[in-house]
Design a protein around this motif. Structure first.
Motif, PDB file in Angstrom:
ATOM      1  N   ASN A   4      25.714  22.823  35.058  1.00 20.41           N
ATOM      2  CA  ASN A   4      26.665  23.846  35.497  1.00 20.41           C
ATOM      3  C   ASN A   4      28.056  23.238  35.569  1.00 20.41           C
ATOM      4  O   ASN A   4      28.248  22.177  36.150  1.00 20.41           O
ATOM      5  CB  ASN A   4      26.281  24.389  36.880  1.00 20.41           C
ATOM      6  N   SER A   5      29.015  23.934  35.002  1.00 21.33           N
ATOM      7  CA  SER A   5      30.404  23.501  35.068  1.00 21.33           C
ATOM      8  C   SER A   5      31.064  24.188  36.256  1.00 21.33           C
ATOM      9  O   SER A   5      31.130  25.416  36.317  1.00 21.33           O
ATOM     10  CB  SER A   5      31.124  23.880  33.775  1.00 21.33           C
ATOM     11  N   ILE A   6      31.542  23.397  37.201  1.00 20.21           N
ATOM     12  CA  ILE A   6      32.159  23.907  38.418  1.00 20.21           C
ATOM     13  C   ILE A   6      33.655  23.623  38.351  1.00 20.21           C
ATOM     14  O   ILE A   6      34.066  22.480  38.143  1.00 20.21           O
ATOM     15  CB  ILE A   6      31.586  23.219  39.689  1.00 20.21           C
ATOM     16  N   SER A   7      34.467  24.662  38.521  1.00 17.43           N
ATOM     17  CA  SER A   7      35.922  24.500  38.552  1.00 17.43           C
ATOM     18  C   SER A   7      36.429  25.027  39.881  1.00 17.43           C
ATOM     19  O   SER A   7      36.091  26.145  40.286  1.00 17.43           O
ATOM     20  CB  SER A   7      36.590  25.271  37.413  1.00 17.43           C
ATOM     21  N   TYR A   8      37.223  24.226  40.554  1.00 18.34           N
ATOM     22  CA  TYR A   8      37.812  24.591  41.836  1.00 18.34           C
ATOM     23  C   TYR A   8      39.307  24.744  41.617  1.00 18.34           C
ATOM     24  O   TYR A   8      39.974  23.829  41.139  1.00 18.34           O
ATOM     25  CB  TYR A   8      37.529  23.496  42.869  1.00 18.34           C
ATOM     26  N   PHE A   9      39.811  25.923  41.954  1.00 19.90           N
ATOM     27  CA  PHE A   9      41.216  26.226  41.746  1.00 19.90           C
ATOM     28  C   PHE A   9      41.869  26.575  43.076  1.00 19.90           C
ATOM     29  O   PHE A   9      41.342  27.362  43.848  1.00 19.90           O
ATOM     30  CB  PHE A   9      41.348  27.410  40.788  1.00 19.90           C
ATOM     31  N   GLN A  10      43.005  25.945  43.330  1.00 17.94           N
ATOM     32  CA  GLN A  10      43.795  26.254  44.514  1.00 17.94           C
ATOM     33  C   GLN A  10      45.200  26.559  44.029  1.00 17.94           C
ATOM     34  O   GLN A  10      45.856  25.713  43.417  1.00 17.94           O
ATOM     35  CB  GLN A  10      43.807  25.063  45.471  1.00 17.94           C
ATOM     36  N   GLY A  11      45.635  27.789  44.266  1.00 16.77           N
ATOM     37  CA  GLY A  11      46.955  28.200  43.805  1.00 16.77           C
ATOM     38  C   GLY A  11      47.443  29.394  44.595  1.00 16.77           C
ATOM     39  O   GLY A  11      46.862  29.779  45.597  1.00 16.77           O
ATOM     40  N   ASP A  12      48.484  30.002  44.115  1.00  9.88           N
ATOM     41  CA  ASP A  12      49.107  31.149  44.756  1.00  9.88           C
ATOM     42  C   ASP A  12      48.556  32.424  44.121  1.00  9.88           C
ATOM     43  O   ASP A  12      48.763  32.667  42.935  1.00  9.88           O
ATOM     44  CB  ASP A  12      50.625  31.061  44.561  1.00  9.88           C
ATOM     45  N   VAL A  13      47.863  33.256  44.909  1.00 14.23           N
ATOM     46  CA  VAL A  13      47.251  34.463  44.355  1.00 14.23           C
ATOM     47  C   VAL A  13      48.279  35.495  43.902  1.00 14.23           C
ATOM     48  O   VAL A  13      47.923  36.476  43.244  1.00 14.23           O
ATOM     49  CB  VAL A  13      46.258  35.136  45.342  1.00 14.23           C
TER      50      VAL A  13
END
Length: 132
Positions: free
Chosen positions: A10-19
Motif C-alpha cells: 500500500n502506498s501511503i501519502s500524508y499531505f499537510q497544507g492549506d485547504v
C-alpha cells in the motif's frame, strides 16, 4: 508538507497544507498521480474547510471503491457540509488513545454495515444516510 511510505503493498501519502490553497492541492494531486481508495481528513475544522477540501481535491480524486473518513465533525456547519457529502456515525477517535467520544463521518462505496457484521464488529451509534 508531503510524506510518503509503502507498507504491505500500500502506498501511503500524508499531505499537510492549506485547504483553501488550490496550488497545494494541485501539487498533491500531481504527486499522487492516480485515484485514491482511502482519505482520512483531519484538516481545518470548519464547514468552509470541509467544502474547500472536497471541491478542490476529494471529489475528483476518489476511486470507484473508496472510504472517506472525516475526524472531529464538532460544529453544526461541518455536519451540514458533511451531510451534503455523506452519512454519519459516532465512534471514539483514535481508539485506545484515551480520547473522548466525538463525531466522525464516513462516506464510502463499500457496504460497511455488511462488512462489520460479517466480521463481528459493532458500532455503538450508526446513522446511515444512504437511501434504502
Amino acid at each position: 508538507q508531503l510524506r510518503q511510505y509503502t507498507t504491505q503493498n500500500n502506498s501511503i501519502s500524508y499531505f499537510q497544507g492549506d485547504v483553501f490553497n488550490t496550488e497545494d492541492f494541485d501539487k498533491f494531486k500531481s504527486h499522487i498521480g492516480s485515484k485514491v481508495n482511502i482519505i482520512f481528513s483531519d484538516a481545518q475544522h470548519t464547514g468552509l474547510g470541509l467544502a474547500s477540501e472536497y471541491i478542490n481535491f476529494i471529489k475528483d480524486s476518489l476511486d470507484e471503491d473508496f472510504i472517506l473518513y472525516y475526524d472531529d465533525l464538532g460544529s453544526e456547519a461541518m455536519r451540514t457540509i458533511f451531510f451534503d457529502i455523506a452519512s454519519l456515525m459516532e465512534v471514539n477517535g483514535w481508539l485506545g488513545q484515551h480520547e473522548h467520544a466525538h463525531l466522525n463521518g464516513i462516506v464510502t462505496s463499500l457496504n460497511l454495515q455488511e462488512i462489520f457484521a460479517n466480521n463481528d464488529l459493532n458500532i455503538r451509534y450508526w446513522l446511515n444516510s444512504s437511501p434504502e
